[in-house]
Write a protein that holds these residues in place. Structure first.
Motif, mmCIF file in Angstrom:
data_model
loop_
_atom_site.group_PDB
_atom_site.id
_atom_site.type_symbol
_atom_site.label_atom_id
_atom_site.label_comp_id
_atom_site.label_asym_id
_atom_site.label_seq_id
_atom_site.Cartn_x
_atom_site.Cartn_y
_atom_site.Cartn_z
ATOM 1 N N GLU A 184 0.852 -1.185 0.000
ATOM 2 C CA GLU A 184 0.000 0.000 0.000
ATOM 3 C C GLU A 184 0.893 1.242 0.000
ATOM 4 O OE1 GLU A 184 -3.637 2.150 2.537
ATOM 5 O OE2 GLU A 184 -2.733 0.281 3.251
ATOM 6 N N ILE A 185 0.681 2.116 -0.972
ATOM 7 C CA ILE A 185 1.490 3.331 -1.065
ATOM 8 C C ILE A 185 1.015 4.325 0.000
ATOM 9 C CG2 ILE A 185 2.322 5.174 -2.553
ATOM 10 C CD1 ILE A 185 3.070 2.315 -3.438
ATOM 11 N N MET A 186 1.955 4.754 0.856
ATOM 12 C CA MET A 186 1.603 5.615 1.980
ATOM 13 C C MET A 186 2.076 7.053 1.821
ATOM 14 S SD MET A 186 -0.052 3.441 3.686
ATOM 15 C CE MET A 186 -0.405 4.518 5.075
ATOM 16 N N HIS A 187 3.236 7.222 1.195
ATOM 17 C CA HIS A 187 3.827 8.553 1.112
ATOM 18 C C HIS A 187 4.611 8.667 -0.189
ATOM 19 C CE1 HIS A 187 5.893 12.226 2.430
ATOM 20 N NE2 HIS A 187 7.030 11.674 2.040
ATOM 21 N N LYS B 196 -7.800 9.555 2.077
ATOM 22 C CA LYS B 196 -7.520 8.217 2.613
ATOM 23 C C LYS B 196 -6.294 8.178 3.526
ATOM 24 C CE LYS B 196 -9.869 5.413 -0.870
ATOM 25 N NZ LYS B 196 -9.744 4.292 -1.822
ATOM 26 N N GLY B 197 -5.767 9.336 3.891
ATOM 27 C CA GLY B 197 -4.683 9.366 4.853
ATOM 28 C C GLY B 197 -3.304 9.148 4.284
ATOM 29 N N LYS B 198 -3.117 9.383 2.991
ATOM 30 C CA LYS B 198 -1.786 9.329 2.381
ATOM 31 C C LYS B 198 -1.191 10.747 2.378
ATOM 32 C CE LYS B 198 -3.117 5.161 1.578
ATOM 33 N NZ LYS B 198 -3.144 4.555 0.248
ATOM 34 N N THR B 199 0.131 10.854 2.227
ATOM 35 C CA THR B 199 0.761 12.168 2.220
ATOM 36 C C THR B 199 1.684 12.327 1.002
ATOM 37 O OG1 THR B 199 2.528 11.363 3.693
ATOM 38 C CG2 THR B 199 0.677 12.508 4.716
ATOM 39 N N ILE B 200 1.819 13.588 0.589
ATOM 40 C CA ILE B 200 2.697 13.971 -0.513
ATOM 41 C C ILE B 200 3.562 15.127 -0.025
ATOM 42 C CG2 ILE B 200 2.847 14.832 -2.883
ATOM 43 C CD1 ILE B 200 -0.059 13.824 -3.285
ATOM 44 N N MET B 201 4.851 15.053 -0.279
ATOM 45 C CA MET B 201 5.743 16.167 -0.002
ATOM 46 C C MET B 201 6.257 16.728 -1.324
ATOM 47 S SD MET B 201 9.014 17.483 0.237
ATOM 48 C CE MET B 201 10.298 16.242 0.472
ATOM 49 N N LEU B 202 6.057 18.036 -1.534
ATOM 50 C CA LEU B 202 6.539 18.709 -2.741
ATOM 51 C C LEU B 202 7.590 19.742 -2.367
ATOM 52 C CD1 LEU B 202 3.378 19.624 -4.851
ATOM 53 C CD2 LEU B 202 5.018 17.803 -5.296
ATOM 54 N N GLN B 203 8.610 19.861 -3.199
ATOM 55 C CA GLN B 203 9.565 20.946 -3.034
ATOM 56 C C GLN B 203 9.725 21.713 -4.339
ATOM 57 O OE1 GLN B 203 13.402 19.946 -1.321
ATOM 58 N NE2 GLN B 203 12.631 20.536 0.701
ATOM 59 N N TYR B 204 10.063 22.992 -4.175
ATOM 60 C CA TYR B 204 10.323 23.868 -5.323
ATOM 61 C C TYR B 204 11.543 24.709 -4.999
ATOM 62 C CZ TYR B 204 9.699 27.652 -8.733
ATOM 63 O OH TYR B 204 9.887 28.568 -9.738
ATOM 64 N N ASP B 205 12.536 24.684 -5.883
ATOM 65 C CA ASP B 205 13.761 25.442 -5.657
ATOM 66 C C ASP B 205 14.413 25.701 -7.002
ATOM 67 O OD1 ASP B 205 16.235 26.474 -5.038
ATOM 68 O OD2 ASP B 205 16.915 24.758 -3.860
ATOM 69 N N VAL B 206 14.353 26.956 -7.466
ATOM 70 C CA VAL B 206 15.018 27.324 -8.721
ATOM 71 C C VAL B 206 16.062 28.416 -8.483
ATOM 72 C CG1 VAL B 206 13.024 26.681 -10.119
ATOM 73 C CG2 VAL B 206 13.237 29.043 -9.316
ATOM 74 N N SER B 207 16.410 28.657 -7.210
ATOM 75 C CA SER B 207 17.255 29.802 -6.870
ATOM 76 C C SER B 207 18.522 29.443 -6.109
ATOM 77 C CB SER B 207 16.444 30.810 -6.039
ATOM 78 O OG SER B 207 15.289 31.234 -6.728
ATOM 79 N N ARG C 88 13.919 15.786 -9.220
ATOM 80 C CA ARG C 88 12.467 15.783 -9.025
ATOM 81 C C ARG C 88 12.100 14.817 -7.892
ATOM 82 N NH1 ARG C 88 12.761 15.181 -14.643
ATOM 83 N NH2 ARG C 88 11.725 13.136 -14.589
ATOM 84 N N LEU C 89 13.065 14.364 -7.149
ATOM 85 C CA LEU C 89 12.925 13.456 -6.011
ATOM 86 C C LEU C 89 12.339 12.101 -6.411
ATOM 87 C CD1 LEU C 89 11.824 15.823 -3.106
ATOM 88 C CD2 LEU C 89 14.121 15.029 -3.684
ATOM 89 N N GLN C 90 11.072 12.075 -6.858
ATOM 90 C CA GLN C 90 10.405 10.840 -7.294
ATOM 91 C C GLN C 90 10.610 9.711 -6.287
ATOM 92 O OE1 GLN C 90 10.876 11.642 -12.094
ATOM 93 N NE2 GLN C 90 10.690 9.542 -11.401
ATOM 94 N N THR C 91 10.100 9.936 -5.085
ATOM 95 C CA THR C 91 10.233 8.991 -3.985
ATOM 96 C C THR C 91 8.885 8.366 -3.681
ATOM 97 O OG1 THR C 91 12.028 10.312 -3.046
ATOM 98 C CG2 THR C 91 10.933 8.747 -1.568
ATOM 99 N N VAL C 92 8.849 7.051 -3.548
ATOM 100 C CA VAL C 92 7.615 6.318 -3.267
ATOM 101 C C VAL C 92 7.855 5.407 -2.073
ATOM 102 C CG1 VAL C 92 5.861 4.748 -4.184
ATOM 103 C CG2 VAL C 92 7.023 6.368 -5.725
ATOM 104 N N CYS C 93 7.024 5.545 -1.038
ATOM 105 C CA CYS C 93 7.131 4.715 0.167
ATOM 106 C C CYS C 93 5.869 3.871 0.310
ATOM 107 C CB CYS C 93 7.297 5.591 1.412
ATOM 108 S SG CYS C 93 8.712 6.700 1.344
#
Length: 419
Positions: free
Chosen positions: A170-173, A278-289, A296-301
């Motif tokens: 089950e994908i959680m994060h 459904k209680g899943k989480t996503i973390m996004l980052q943005y940094d162009v400076s 692009r991280l592309q991390t799946v837990c």
């Protein structure tokens, strides 16, 4: 929630097959010319119209068609030329490759003219614009796709395939990002590879938050089945203060230059956390400076496995979750779960010697679905959900990371939609 009394959703929308897809492109700057070049490689796609406010770029596009032995396309110029193009009866699909602020107005007008639309990212810059796209797509029953090529990244497709086959549990994060030092492009003149009228830098002066969320968010939402069996519910967002743009300008133009003394609102690093129903989480980052390596991280837990693309591809599976696969074992696993799109369309891109596999897969799939009367891989709800993070993250940042509710653009229809 917008009124839905007079229209129904466009989930899984399909139209009669279009044997040859007649295309018009608005905006022939860097991305528009690249789009034109790409679609000269796609079977069943014909470029019939070109629109550009800069005559020199229009001539470059015409030359590309001539060089490829393609028929001449109708040219449109001037500030209202794009409207005339959309009103033309010779087009099935309009590509919008302009600056961010024009994406939604042009897409709405094109759909109202009976055209399907494909929009460069992000599709909209506010929640209100997202609703306008959804309402117009539902009213006109036209396709509205945002051209999020990162959804077709080979590693993203592999992890999506692993998730669909239950390998990761089950994908959680999930984590995604757009980390790409763009300072040189923000300050460069257009003739030197910079943005038209410095529109990227101007946006950084006036806004904060995450203005470009979709490269990281698209693959994350697909692997979590957003608006197919779950939906994003709320977010919180915070940013560092701004220093990178000023430091760069100081170094490149001098301490007393206008560039170095310009004030910027956009923080150097933004981090946004999203919670789903459904209680899943996503973390996004943005940094162009800042001078961080591209990622692009592309991390799946998941409960049975882990996958991450950057800085190097890593996969770990139970019962040895604390030890990433290496060498031949990693390569065999990546090959075993290679997505059918990568195994077929992606390989075709390599055989043709094309430089960007994920662009080719995205382009191929769009035209293939239109030619065969199939639903598109991404729909107007994807465009709205992924783009609305721009305004909501900014509001959260400006209000001490206050939680912001993410609208249900499907008006509840997600509960009954499956792949």
């Amino acid at each position: 929630m917008k009124d839905s009394s007079t229209r129904s959703h466009v989930l899984r929308l399909a139209h009669d097959p279009i044997p040859t897809v007649h295309i018009g492109i608005i905006g022939l700057g860097n991305r528009g010319l690249l789009t034109l070049k790409r679609y000269l490689q796609i079977e069943g796609a014909e470029i019939n119209a070109l629109c550009e406010i800069r005559e020199g770029n229009l001539e470059k596009a015409r030359y590309l068609l001539k060089e490829a032995n393609r028929p001449e396309a109708t040219g449109y110029t001037g500030t209202e030329g794009w409207k005339k193009m959309c009103e033309s009866n010779e087009l099935d699909l309009v590509f919008i490759c302009t600056d961010w602020l024009m994406h939604t107005p042009m897409a709405i007008f094109a759909m109202e003219c009976g055209k399907h639309v494909a929009i460069e990212v992000p599709a909209a810059m506010s929640v209100e614009e997202c609703w306008q796209l959804v309402d117009t797509a539902e009213k006109t029953r036209r396709h509205c796709i945002m051209l999020e090529n990162c959804c077709y990244d080979p590693f993203a497709l592999t992890t999506l395939n692993m998730a669909r086959r239950g390998v990761l549990g089950e994908i959680m994060h999930v984590e995604g990002a757009y980390i790409h030092d763009l300072r040189s492009m923000y300050f460069a003149e257009e003739s030197e590879g910079g943005y038209h009228n410095h529109w990227g830098k101007k946006y950084s002066i006036e806004h904060t938050g995450n203005p470009y969320p979709t490269h990281g968010l698209g693959p994350a939402c697909q692997i979590l089945d957003i608006h197919r069996s779950d939906r994003m519910e709320y977010l919180v967002s915070m940013s560092t203060h701004q220093a990178g743009m000023s430091e760069y300008a100081h170094r490149m133009f001098g301490e007393y230059s206008p560039e170095a003394n310009q004030k910027y609102l956009l923080g150097d690093v933004n981090t946004t956390l999203i919670h789903t129903v459904k209680g899943k989480t996503i973390m996004l980052q943005y940094d162009v400076s800042t001078p961080r390596p591209y990622s692009r991280l592309q991390t799946v837990c998941g409960t049975m496995g882990f996958a991450q693309k950057y800085p190097v591809p890593r996969i770990a599976l139970e019962p040895n979750g604390d030890t990433p696969l290496q060498g031949e074992m990693l390569e065999k696993t990546l090959a075993r779960y290679k997505h059918p799109f990568s195994a077929t369309i992606g390989e075709e891109a390599h055989h043709k010697g094309l430089p960007n596999e994920m662009n080719y897969v995205m382009d191929y799939r769009l035209i293939y679905c239109l030619r065969n009367g199939l639903p598109l891989d991404m729909d107007v709800y994807d465009a709205a959900e992924w783009s609305c993070i721009t305004e909501l993250s900014e509001k959260s940042v400006l209000n001490k990371s206050m939680p912001m509710e993410i609208p249900d653009f499907t008006r509840g229809a997600w509960k009954d939609c499956k792949y």
